[in-house]
Design a protein around this motif. Structure first.
Motif, PDB file in Angstrom:
ATOM      1  N   ILE A   1       0.838  -1.200   0.000  1.00  0.00           N
ATOM      2  CA  ILE A   1       0.000   0.000   0.000  1.00  0.00           C
ATOM      3  C   ILE A   1       0.874   1.252   0.000  1.00  0.00           C
ATOM      4  CG2 ILE A   1      -1.658   1.325   1.372  1.00  0.00           C
ATOM      5  CD1 ILE A   1      -2.875  -1.314   2.268  1.00  0.00           C
ATOM      6  N   ALA A   2       1.924   1.243   0.799  1.00  0.00           N
ATOM      7  CA  ALA A   2       2.827   2.396   0.852  1.00  0.00           C
ATOM      8  C   ALA A   2       3.528   2.600  -0.488  1.00  0.00           C
ATOM      9  CB  ALA A   2       3.850   2.202   1.964  1.00  0.00           C
ATOM     10  N   ARG A   3       3.948   1.507  -1.122  1.00  0.00           N
ATOM     11  CA  ARG A   3       4.628   1.619  -2.419  1.00  0.00           C
ATOM     12  C   ARG A   3       3.702   2.211  -3.467  1.00  0.00           C
ATOM     13  NH1 ARG A   3       4.899  -0.344  -7.156  1.00  0.00           N
ATOM     14  NH2 ARG A   3       3.114  -1.694  -6.741  1.00  0.00           N
ATOM     15  N   ARG A   4       2.446   1.714  -3.521  1.00  0.00           N
ATOM     16  CA  ARG A   4       1.486   2.248  -4.488  1.00  0.00           C
ATOM     17  C   ARG A   4       1.179   3.714  -4.197  1.00  0.00           C
ATOM     18  NH1 ARG A   4      -2.893   0.050  -7.360  1.00  0.00           N
ATOM     19  NH2 ARG A   4      -1.639  -1.850  -7.451  1.00  0.00           N
ATOM     20  N   ALA A   5       1.044   4.060  -2.931  1.00  0.00           N
ATOM     21  CA  ALA A   5       0.732   5.444  -2.567  1.00  0.00           C
ATOM     22  C   ALA A   5       1.844   6.391  -3.011  1.00  0.00           C
ATOM     23  CB  ALA A   5       0.515   5.551  -1.060  1.00  0.00           C
TER      24      ALA A   5
END
Length: 328
Positions: free
Chosen positions: A107-111
């Motif tokens: 999720i952090a990478r996509r964000a």
């Protein structure tokens, strides 16, 4: 149930907790035994997923997707969503992140990727000269110019006496100095594009750290000799770039073939007696290339509004979807 199991169940029931917390004051949540920081975060999350908003449809999508996440993950999502400038983009990012089922790292990478995509592109600084005048002390001049120009200027200065050598250059009294040689790196595919007339779209790197377009390279290399017309083995003369304002005879014939009469409606002035017109004016950096040329009668060539950013008056000729059209 152990305390650890109770805690895991607590954070996993995120949306139920937020629904119950919606409408409660921060003081009421603290009175229930929550730390003040946790009470603040719960109220903020409850307002996002259950509070009033102009984007109620997007809120419903986000709420449905968020039921698969715990409180820790929802806080992580809001950490990134809070960095988005517009509310619409914020809701779109929130929905996308809530729909992810992977670990928090995913999720952090996509964000981070989406935040980079949403970041507005930095506009390059305008070329020019700025002068800072100090009442008591030396003045400062700041020059913003193409990298190749400033790299040449820097090479012409004597590091031991930069101000004196600059003064000599301005007075045109500088003694001949050893010329610094730099290489222009021209990949073969880039050379093909330059020869095909697309030099403005090609950026070349120099070994002094500067960059230069293919068109500018042609201009600077050949303009002193008047030899800047490129000859394509099949197409013949292709482009004159910025070295010549006037079209070749072949370009005149090609422009006349494209528009047998002046393209300014309802003018019917024959192309054989018309002038060659730069769609992007020469004085504004327009090139003497076929995609920037058309025929135009002397009258409409004179009244054509060369500056597209000026208030609309008589209109101007422009190339629209490959065709020369009158636009306002």
């Amino acid at each position: 149930m152990s305390a650890l199991q109770a805690y895991a169940t607590h954070i996993a029931s995120a949306m139920d907790i937020l629904a119950e917390a919606h409408g409660m004051s921060e003081r009421a949540l603290i009175d229930l035994g929550l730390p003040d920081v946790e009470a603040h975060d719960l109220r903020a999350l409850a307002a996002v997923y259950f509070g009033p908003t102009h984007f109620s449809r997007k809120q419903r999508h986000a709420t449905t997707a968020a039921r698969y996440h715990d409180l820790v993950t929802l806080k992580l999502i809001e950490k990134y969503v809070s960095r988005v400038r517009t509310k619409r983009d914020a809701w779109n990012l929130r929905i996308e992140l809530c729909r992810l089922r992977g670990p928090a790292s995913e999720i952090a990478r996509r964000a981070k990727q989406r935040l980079r995509d949403l970041r507005p592109r930095r506009t390059p600084p305008r070329e020019g000269v700025q002068l800072l005048r100090r009442p008591n002390g030396p003045w400062t001049m700041r020059i913003t110019a193409p990298s190749a120009f400033l790299a040449e200027l820097d090479a012409a200065l004597n590091p031991a006496r930069p101000l004196d050598s600059l003064r000599d250059l301005l007075r045109d009294t500088a003694a001949p100095s050893a010329r610094t040689t730099t290489n222009v790196i021209i990949p073969l595919n880039a050379l093909d594009r330059i020869l095909d007339g697309d030099g403005e779209e090609v950026t070349l790197r120099l070994t002094n750290g500067a960059t230069i377009t293919g068109a500018k390279l042609v201009e600077r290399t050949f303009t002193e000799h008047g030899l800047a017309t490129l000859i394509h083995p099949v197409k013949g003369p292709v482009n004159l770039y910025r070295t010549s304002r006037y079209a070749t005879e072949k370009q005149r014939r090609m422009a006349a073939a494209e528009n047998p009469t002046c393209p300014w409606p309802p003018c019917n002035h024959p192309a054989d007696k018309a002038q060659i017109h730069h769609l992007k004016a020469w004085k504004h950096g327009g090139l003497t290339n076929m995609d920037n040329l058309t025929v135009c009668c002397p009258y409409h060539n004179g009244v054509n509004q060369d500056d597209p950013n000026a208030p609309p008056l008589r209109g101007r000729l422009a190339r629209v979807n490959g065709k020369v059209r009158w636009v306002r």
